[in-house]
Design a protein around this motif. Structure first.
Motif, short mmCIF file in Angstrom:
data_model
loop_
_atom_site.label_atom_id
_atom_site.label_comp_id
_atom_site.label_asym_id
_atom_site.label_seq_id
_atom_site.Cartn_x
_atom_site.Cartn_y
_atom_site.Cartn_z
N MET A 93 0.90 -1.26 0.06
CA MET A 93 0.00 0.05 0.05
C MET A 93 0.83 1.39 0.09
N ALA A 94 1.94 1.24 0.78
CA ALA A 94 2.71 2.40 0.66
C ALA A 94 3.26 2.80 -0.77
N GLU A 95 3.71 1.86 -1.42
CA GLU A 95 4.17 1.94 -2.75
C GLU A 95 3.01 2.73 -3.57
N LEU A 96 1.79 2.45 -3.56
CA LEU A 96 0.71 2.93 -4.26
C LEU A 96 0.58 4.60 -3.63
N ALA A 97 0.68 4.70 -2.45
CA ALA A 97 0.44 5.96 -1.74
C ALA A 97 1.85 7.02 -2.52
N THR A 98 2.98 6.42 -2.46
CA THR A 98 4.03 7.13 -3.03
C THR A 98 3.86 7.52 -4.56
N ILE A 99 3.49 6.45 -5.31
CA ILE A 99 3.28 6.79 -6.76
C ILE A 99 2.13 7.78 -6.66
N ALA A 100 1.19 7.86 -5.99
CA ALA A 100 -0.02 8.58 -6.20
C ALA A 100 0.38 10.00 -5.54
N ARG A 101 0.87 10.37 -4.69
CA ARG A 101 1.43 11.50 -4.10
C ARG A 101 1.73 12.65 -5.13
N PRO A 102 2.51 12.61 -6.07
CA PRO A 102 2.73 13.73 -6.84
C PRO A 102 1.66 14.16 -7.87
N TYR A 103 0.87 13.02 -8.21
CA TYR A 103 -0.42 13.20 -9.12
C TYR A 103 -1.32 14.10 -8.29
N ALA A 104 -1.50 13.56 -7.17
CA ALA A 104 -2.56 14.21 -6.01
C ALA A 104 -2.15 15.75 -5.64
N GLU A 105 -0.80 15.84 -5.37
CA GLU A 105 -0.53 17.18 -5.27
C GLU A 105 -0.68 18.29 -6.46
N ALA A 106 -0.38 17.74 -7.54
CA ALA A 106 -0.37 18.45 -8.77
C ALA A 106 -1.92 18.45 -9.19
N LEU A 107 -2.83 17.73 -8.99
CA LEU A 107 -4.08 18.13 -9.32
C LEU A 107 -4.67 19.16 -8.22
N PHE A 108 -4.49 18.96 -7.06
CA PHE A 108 -4.83 19.82 -6.03
C PHE A 108 -4.37 21.29 -6.31
N ARG A 109 -2.98 21.42 -6.71
CA ARG A 109 -2.58 22.99 -7.05
C ARG A 109 -3.56 23.40 -8.21
N VAL A 110 -3.86 22.51 -9.21
CA VAL A 110 -4.45 23.03 -10.24
C VAL A 110 -6.06 23.32 -9.67
N ALA A 111 -6.65 22.53 -8.77
CA ALA A 111 -8.00 22.71 -8.36
C ALA A 111 -8.09 23.91 -7.32
N GLN A 112 -6.91 24.39 -6.81
CA GLN A 112 -7.11 25.51 -6.01
C GLN A 112 -7.22 26.54 -6.63
N SER A 113 -6.93 26.79 -7.93
CA SER A 113 -7.08 27.76 -8.91
C SER A 113 -8.61 27.92 -9.38
N GLY A 114 -9.48 27.07 -8.94
CA GLY A 114 -10.61 27.08 -9.38
C GLY A 114 -11.81 26.79 -8.12
N ASP A 115 -12.76 25.84 -8.40
CA ASP A 115 -13.68 25.63 -7.42
C ASP A 115 -13.05 23.79 -6.83
N VAL A 116 -12.48 23.96 -5.76
CA VAL A 116 -12.01 22.76 -5.37
C VAL A 116 -13.02 21.68 -5.18
N ASN A 117 -14.14 22.07 -4.77
CA ASN A 117 -15.31 21.12 -4.51
C ASN A 117 -15.80 20.44 -5.81
N ALA A 118 -15.81 21.20 -6.81
CA ALA A 118 -15.95 20.72 -8.29
C ALA A 118 -15.00 19.63 -8.51
#
Length: 177
Positions: free
Chosen positions: A1-26
Motif C-alpha cells: 500500500m505504501a508504494e501506491l501512496a508514494t506513486i499517487a502523491r505527486p499526481y494528487a498534489e499536482a491536481l490539488f494545485r490546479v484545483a486551488q485555482s478554481g472550485d476545489v469542491n467541483a
C-alpha cells in the motif's frame, strides 16, 4: 500500500494545485468520478490492451465521465494513461480528498458502531470527536455488530477504538502475559 501512496502523491498534489485555482469542491467530485471510471474492470482491460492507443483510452475515459472536462483534466488523464498510472487513480482521489480537507482544517471520520446511531447521538458523538481531534469532521457511519458495543473511529491515520471487542482483547492480552 505504501508504494501506491508514494506513486499517487505527486499526481494528487499536482491536481490539488490546479484545483486551488478554481472550485476545489467541483474538482473533488470530478476526481472521485474519475477514480470510479479508472477502477472499473472494463476500463482497466481497455487500458491494458496493446491494440488500443493512449489517445483512445483518454477519449473513452472522458466520454465515461458525467461531469464536463476541461483541458487541464484532459492533460492530467493523458499523463496518467501515458505513464501507466490509471490503476493508482483511486489512491490519487483519496490523497486529493486528504489535501482538500487539510487545507480546510477538516478531516473525514469513519465511525463504526455496534448499533445504529440516531441523529442526536451522531451529532453528540461528532461534536465530542471534533473536540478530541481538534478539527471539523465529515463523518460516515457503518454498523458492525461484531464490535459488541461502543464505537471505533478512524480519522486519517489515527484510530480510536472504544469498542467492547477491543476492551475484551486488551483484557485477554493482560491476563495471558
Amino acid at each position: 500500500m505504501a508504494e501506491l501512496a508514494t506513486i499517487a502523491r505527486p499526481y494528487a498534489e499536482a491536481l490539488f494545485r490546479v484545483a486551488q485555482s478554481g472550485d476545489v469542491n467541483a474538482w473533488s467530485e470530478l476526481v472521485r468520478e474519475l477514480a470510479a471510471v479508472a477502477q472499473h474492470p472494463d476500463m482497466q482491460a481497455l487500458a491494458d490492451n496493446p491494440n488500443v492507443t493512449h489517445e483512445q483510452v483518454v477519449e473513452v475515459i472522458l466520454a465515461a465521465l458525467k461531469s464536463p472536462g476541461n483541458d487541464m483534466l484532459r492533460n492530467f488523464i493523458v499523463a496518467m494513461v501515458e505513464n501507466d498510472r490509471l490503476s493508482v487513480m483511486p489512491e490519487v482521489a483519496q490523497q486529493f480528498e486528504e489535501l482538500k480537507n487539510a487545507s480546510a482544517g477538516s478531516a473525514d471520520a469513519l465511525i463504526t458502531s455496534a448499533f445504529a446511531l440516531d441523529d442526536a447521538q451522531l451529532r453528540e458523538l461528532v461534536a465530542a470527536l471534533e473536540h478530541k481531534f481538534g478539527r471539523k469532521l465529515h463523518a460516515s457511519v457503518t454498523v458492525d455488530p461484531s464490535l459488541l458495543g461502543g464505537v471505533r473511529v478512524v480519522v486519517g491515520d489515527e484510530v480510536l477504538d472504544a469498542s467492547v471487542r477491543a476492551r475484551l482483547a486488551n483484557m485477554q492480552t493482560a491476563l495471558t502475559v
